[in-house]
Design a protein around this motif. Structure first.
Motif, PDB file in Angstrom:
ATOM      1  N   LEU A 103       0.837  -1.203   0.000  1.00  0.00           N
ATOM      2  CA  LEU A 103       0.000   0.000   0.000  1.00  0.00           C
ATOM      3  C   LEU A 103       0.869   1.248   0.000  1.00  0.00           C
ATOM      4  CD1 LEU A 103      -2.614   1.653   0.432  1.00  0.00           C
ATOM      5  CD2 LEU A 103      -2.328   1.262   2.886  1.00  0.00           C
ATOM      6  N   VAL A 104       1.845   1.299   0.884  1.00  0.00           N
ATOM      7  CA  VAL A 104       2.717   2.474   0.974  1.00  0.00           C
ATOM      8  C   VAL A 104       3.444   2.706  -0.347  1.00  0.00           C
ATOM      9  CG1 VAL A 104       4.717   3.448   2.182  1.00  0.00           C
ATOM     10  CG2 VAL A 104       2.984   2.195   3.474  1.00  0.00           C
ATOM     11  N   ASP A 105       3.870   1.622  -0.996  1.00  0.00           N
ATOM     12  CA  ASP A 105       4.635   1.748  -2.238  1.00  0.00           C
ATOM     13  C   ASP A 105       3.770   2.120  -3.442  1.00  0.00           C
ATOM     14  OD1 ASP A 105       6.871   1.021  -0.804  1.00  0.00           O
ATOM     15  OD2 ASP A 105       6.797  -1.090  -1.389  1.00  0.00           O
ATOM     16  N   ARG A 106       2.483   1.736  -3.436  1.00  0.00           N
ATOM     17  CA  ARG A 106       1.661   1.865  -4.642  1.00  0.00           C
ATOM     18  C   ARG A 106       0.564   2.915  -4.544  1.00  0.00           C
ATOM     19  NH1 ARG A 106      -0.620  -3.885  -5.809  1.00  0.00           N
ATOM     20  NH2 ARG A 106      -1.556  -2.731  -7.525  1.00  0.00           N
ATOM     21  N   VAL A 115      -7.161   6.241   2.700  1.00  0.00           N
ATOM     22  CA  VAL A 115      -6.903   4.885   3.181  1.00  0.00           C
ATOM     23  C   VAL A 115      -7.814   4.658   4.365  1.00  0.00           C
ATOM     24  CG1 VAL A 115      -5.230   3.339   4.267  1.00  0.00           C
ATOM     25  CG2 VAL A 115      -4.529   4.797   2.352  1.00  0.00           C
ATOM     26  N   LEU A 116      -8.673   3.640   4.275  1.00  0.00           N
ATOM     27  CA  LEU A 116      -9.670   3.392   5.303  1.00  0.00           C
ATOM     28  C   LEU A 116      -9.341   2.098   6.050  1.00  0.00           C
ATOM     29  CD1 LEU A 116     -11.081   5.558   3.620  1.00  0.00           C
ATOM     30  CD2 LEU A 116     -13.227   4.277   3.843  1.00  0.00           C
ATOM     31  N   ALA A 117      -9.371   2.184   7.388  1.00  0.00           N
ATOM     32  CA  ALA A 117      -9.139   1.016   8.230  1.00  0.00           C
ATOM     33  C   ALA A 117     -10.144   1.014   9.361  1.00  0.00           C
ATOM     34  CB  ALA A 117      -7.717   1.021   8.789  1.00  0.00           C
ATOM     35  N   GLU A 118     -10.336  -0.143   9.974  1.00  0.00           N
ATOM     36  CA  GLU A 118     -11.297  -0.230  11.076  1.00  0.00           C
ATOM     37  C   GLU A 118     -10.879   0.675  12.227  1.00  0.00           C
ATOM     38  OE1 GLU A 118     -12.957  -3.467  14.367  1.00  0.00           O
ATOM     39  OE2 GLU A 118     -11.306  -3.993  13.021  1.00  0.00           O
ATOM     40  N   ARG A 119      -9.606   0.599  12.625  1.00  0.00           N
ATOM     41  CA  ARG A 119      -9.078   1.441  13.698  1.00  0.00           C
ATOM     42  C   ARG A 119      -7.561   1.498  13.559  1.00  0.00           C
ATOM     43  NH1 ARG A 119     -10.795  -3.482  16.412  1.00  0.00           N
ATOM     44  NH2 ARG A 119      -8.978  -4.506  17.363  1.00  0.00           N
ATOM     45  N   ARG A 122      -4.990  -1.483  13.482  1.00  0.00           N
ATOM     46  CA  ARG A 122      -4.925  -2.332  12.301  1.00  0.00           C
ATOM     47  C   ARG A 122      -3.753  -1.913  11.413  1.00  0.00           C
ATOM     48  NH1 ARG A 122      -7.388  -6.766  13.836  1.00  0.00           N
ATOM     49  NH2 ARG A 122      -9.544  -6.397  14.489  1.00  0.00           N
ATOM     50  N   VAL A 123      -3.314  -0.658  11.551  1.00  0.00           N
ATOM     51  CA  VAL A 123      -2.095  -0.217  10.863  1.00  0.00           C
ATOM     52  C   VAL A 123      -0.887  -0.740  11.626  1.00  0.00           C
ATOM     53  CG1 VAL A 123      -0.746   1.792  10.124  1.00  0.00           C
ATOM     54  CG2 VAL A 123      -3.238   1.828   9.958  1.00  0.00           C
ATOM     55  N   ALA A 124      -0.831  -0.468  12.917  1.00  0.00           N
ATOM     56  CA  ALA A 124       0.273  -0.945  13.758  1.00  0.00           C
ATOM     57  C   ALA A 124      -0.080  -0.694  15.212  1.00  0.00           C
ATOM     58  CB  ALA A 124       1.576  -0.240  13.407  1.00  0.00           C
ATOM     59  N   ARG A 125       0.433  -1.551  16.101  1.00  0.00           N
ATOM     60  CA  ARG A 125       0.255  -1.322  17.532  1.00  0.00           C
ATOM     61  C   ARG A 125       1.291  -0.340  18.064  1.00  0.00           C
ATOM     62  NH1 ARG A 125      -3.707  -4.051  19.640  1.00  0.00           N
ATOM     63  NH2 ARG A 125      -4.316  -6.111  18.870  1.00  0.00           N
ATOM     64  N   HIS A 126       2.348  -0.137  17.311  1.00  0.00           N
ATOM     65  CA  HIS A 126       3.383   0.807  17.706  1.00  0.00           C
ATOM     66  C   HIS A 126       2.970   2.185  17.213  1.00  0.00           C
ATOM     67  CE1 HIS A 126       7.227   2.618  18.513  1.00  0.00           C
ATOM     68  NE2 HIS A 126       7.733   1.470  18.928  1.00  0.00           N
ATOM     69  N   MET A 127       2.806   3.115  18.123  1.00  0.00           N
ATOM     70  CA  MET A 127       2.293   4.439  17.776  1.00  0.00           C
ATOM     71  C   MET A 127       3.178   5.142  16.750  1.00  0.00           C
ATOM     72  SD  MET A 127       1.190   7.500  20.381  1.00  0.00           S
ATOM     73  CE  MET A 127       0.385   8.990  19.804  1.00  0.00           C
ATOM     74  N   THR A 129       4.893   3.905  14.347  1.00  0.00           N
ATOM     75  CA  THR A 129       4.665   3.399  12.996  1.00  0.00           C
ATOM     76  C   THR A 129       3.403   4.000  12.396  1.00  0.00           C
ATOM     77  OG1 THR A 129       5.762   1.309  13.529  1.00  0.00           O
ATOM     78  CG2 THR A 129       4.299   1.317  11.625  1.00  0.00           C
ATOM     79  N   SER A 130       2.308   3.982  13.146  1.00  0.00           N
ATOM     80  CA  SER A 130       1.060   4.536  12.598  1.00  0.00           C
ATOM     81  C   SER A 130       1.179   6.033  12.348  1.00  0.00           C
ATOM     82  CB  SER A 130      -0.113   4.237  13.535  1.00  0.00           C
ATOM     83  OG  SER A 130       0.119   4.758  14.831  1.00  0.00           O
ATOM     84  N   LEU A 131       1.886   6.755  13.226  1.00  0.00           N
ATOM     85  CA  LEU A 131       2.087   8.190  13.005  1.00  0.00           C
ATOM     86  C   LEU A 131       2.926   8.441  11.759  1.00  0.00           C
ATOM     87  CD1 LEU A 131       2.786   9.480  16.637  1.00  0.00           C
ATOM     88  CD2 LEU A 131       0.763   9.923  15.245  1.00  0.00           C
ATOM     89  N   THR A 132       3.956   7.625  11.572  1.00  0.00           N
ATOM     90  CA  THR A 132       4.826   7.789  10.405  1.00  0.00           C
ATOM     91  C   THR A 132       4.052   7.549   9.117  1.00  0.00           C
ATOM     92  OG1 THR A 132       6.749   7.090  11.688  1.00  0.00           O
ATOM     93  CG2 THR A 132       6.937   6.977   9.295  1.00  0.00           C
ATOM     94  N   VAL A 133       3.216   6.514   9.103  1.00  0.00           N
ATOM     95  CA  VAL A 133       2.411   6.225   7.915  1.00  0.00           C
ATOM     96  C   VAL A 133       1.467   7.385   7.618  1.00  0.00           C
ATOM     97  CG1 VAL A 133       0.606   4.726   6.995  1.00  0.00           C
ATOM     98  CG2 VAL A 133       2.558   3.728   8.185  1.00  0.00           C
ATOM     99  N   GLU A 134       0.774   7.883   8.633  1.00  0.00           N
ATOM    100  CA  GLU A 134      -0.135   9.009   8.432  1.00  0.00           C
ATOM    101  C   GLU A 134       0.613  10.224   7.884  1.00  0.00           C
ATOM    102  OE1 GLU A 134      -2.166   9.829  12.052  1.00  0.00           O
ATOM    103  OE2 GLU A 134      -2.798   7.748  12.334  1.00  0.00           O
ATOM    104  N   HIS A 135       1.798  10.486   8.439  1.00  0.00           N
ATOM    105  CA  HIS A 135       2.572  11.656   8.023  1.00  0.00           C
ATOM    106  C   HIS A 135       3.047  11.522   6.581  1.00  0.00           C
ATOM    107  CE1 HIS A 135       5.311  15.047   8.273  1.00  0.00           C
ATOM    108  NE2 HIS A 135       6.316  14.261   7.913  1.00  0.00           N
TER     109      HIS A 135
END
Length: 405
Positions: A103-106, A115-119, A122-127, A129-135
């Motif tokens: 997903l990140v690559d494409r 990008v829609l997720a349940e919560r 589901r992206v990552a339990r490590h905060m 990681t999820s912050l980096t993806v959002e950014h």
């Protein structure tokens, strides 16, 4: 965001007028299930899709589906590496266009806007990681939306709810790790083995261990202890290679040559290697104690695990299986290993004899030892040498080999 304070007259007929957020939505689904054994991906992933779909625009459908079956504690670069065959075997009715990293690559290539997720977990339990993806996604105009977040209201309120949710996910992650570590430590203290059995051992089910009834995750795996391998030569081989390091100060390559010279005496699947010899010498389980937490599997370079300091190892309070060497002998071998790696080993008396034997194409093999003397075989000859070995005797042995006596 559309302004609530509009112009006093209708300006929609202006050539340059456009609605805020007029870009068509192209949403991708992102999901995750921790394990294929303790959860059912065939029901969990579709459920997540249903919940995330509630945030789609009227008439909109997902343009792609990205989901993984693995722990949310993994770093991004290690996500989605499972083979396609594993995912096909799960028979999940939701299509899969890849995993988290795909997903990140494409995302730009697919023209994804949301990008829609349940919560968030589901992206990552490590905060982080999820912050980096959002950014990273926000920099290319892609918004991450979680279905469990409230709609409407202020951006600050939405952000507060999101960050609280991510904090909860990270705290839950830390709690899981603490509980898991505590359980694994108790597992070792009780004498039960982690991982593969070392070379001179096999694992056997501990019939005295408490048995758990089948629960929501199925039948629990039985507790196993180490027992000597049915081939008794393995115990002797492990004891000998430890002695070669401890008493003769041999390097790994020299020990490999000795072991490979007599395959019937030192059996091994495939072949002896430097790594096998060194790892076996370093393994404290050879002392009869169960030892856990020697390696940190979640730190270090991707695909590798680093060694934890000895002070962090967890030892069973007493021996729980038959020992190959004593704790004192194991410690002495580690000290020799350290000195060899530091380059401080100048060469013991037996090293000189072995070096001379190699020049003549001969192998030096210890046949048996009484503690004060050891019987060696050098080529076709047998010779008894005292322990410790005087320099005068070393010179005599070497001279005999040089003269062919």
């Amino acid at each position: 965001m559309t302004s609530p304070f509009g112009p006093p007259i209708d300006l929609t007929d202006l050539s340059f007028f456009q609605e805020a957020n007029a870009r068509p939505h192209r949403s991708a689904f992102l999901g995750r299930v921790s394990t294929k054994d303790n959860q059912n991906p065939a029901t969990s992933i579709p459920r997540q899709v249903t919940l995330a779909s509630e945030r789609l625009e009227p008439g909109e459908e997902f343009v792609a589906y990205f989901w993984d079956v693995e722990s949310g504690m993994l770093p991004p670069e290690l996500r989605g590496l499972a083979p396609t065959a594993m995912y096909d075997a799960l028979a999940v009715p939701t299509p899969r266009d890849g995993g988290f990293q795909d997903l990140v690559d494409r995302v730009e290539q697919l023209g994804v806007t949301h990008v829609l997720a349940e919560r968030s977990d589901r992206v990552a339990r490590h905060m982080l990681t999820s912050l980096t993806v959002e950014h990273e996604l926000s920099k290319i105009g892609v918004e991450v939306v979680y279905a469990n977040e409230p709609t409407g209201g202020t951006e600050s309120g939405r952000l507060r709810a999101r960050r609280y949710s991510q904090v909860d996910a990270e705290v839950y992650r830390a709690t899981l790790m603490e509980m898991s570590m505590g359980g694994q430590m108790q597992h070792a203290i009780n004498g039960w083995n982690h991982g593969y059995a070392p070379y001179p051992y096999v694992t056997v089910v501990d019939e005295n261990a408490p048995k758990r009834e089948s629960g929501r995750f199925g039948i629990a795996r039985p507790k196993k202890k180490l027992a000597p391998h049915p081939d008794e030569r393995r115990f002797d081989a492990a004891r000998e290679l430890c002695r070669l390091r401890r008493d003769e100060h041999l390097k790994g390559a020299d020990i490999v040559a000795i072991l490979e010279a007599e395959p019937d005496r030192y059996p091994i699947e495939d072949r002896w290697t430097w790594g096998r010899v060194e790892s076996l010498i370093a393994n404290p389980k050879l002392t009869g104690y169960q030892v856990y937490n020697r390696r940190a599997t979640r730190t270090g370079r991707p695909g590798f695990s680093k060694f934890n300091p000895v002070s962090a190892w967890v030892w069973s309070p007493r021996p729980v299986h038959e020992a190959v060497v004593t704790v004192e002998e194991w410690k002495a071998a580690q000290e020799v290993t350290a000195s060899l790696r530091a380059g401080s080993e100048e060469g013991g008396p037996l090293l000189r004899i072995r070096a001379a034997a190699r020049r003549h194409g001969l192998t030096v093999t210890a046949v048996r030892s009484s503690g004060a003397h050891t019987l060696y075989r050098i080529g076709s000859r047998q010779i008894v040498l005292p322990t410790p070995l005087p320099d005068l005797v070393v010179r005599q042995v070497i001279e005999d080999m040089e003269s062919g006596a």
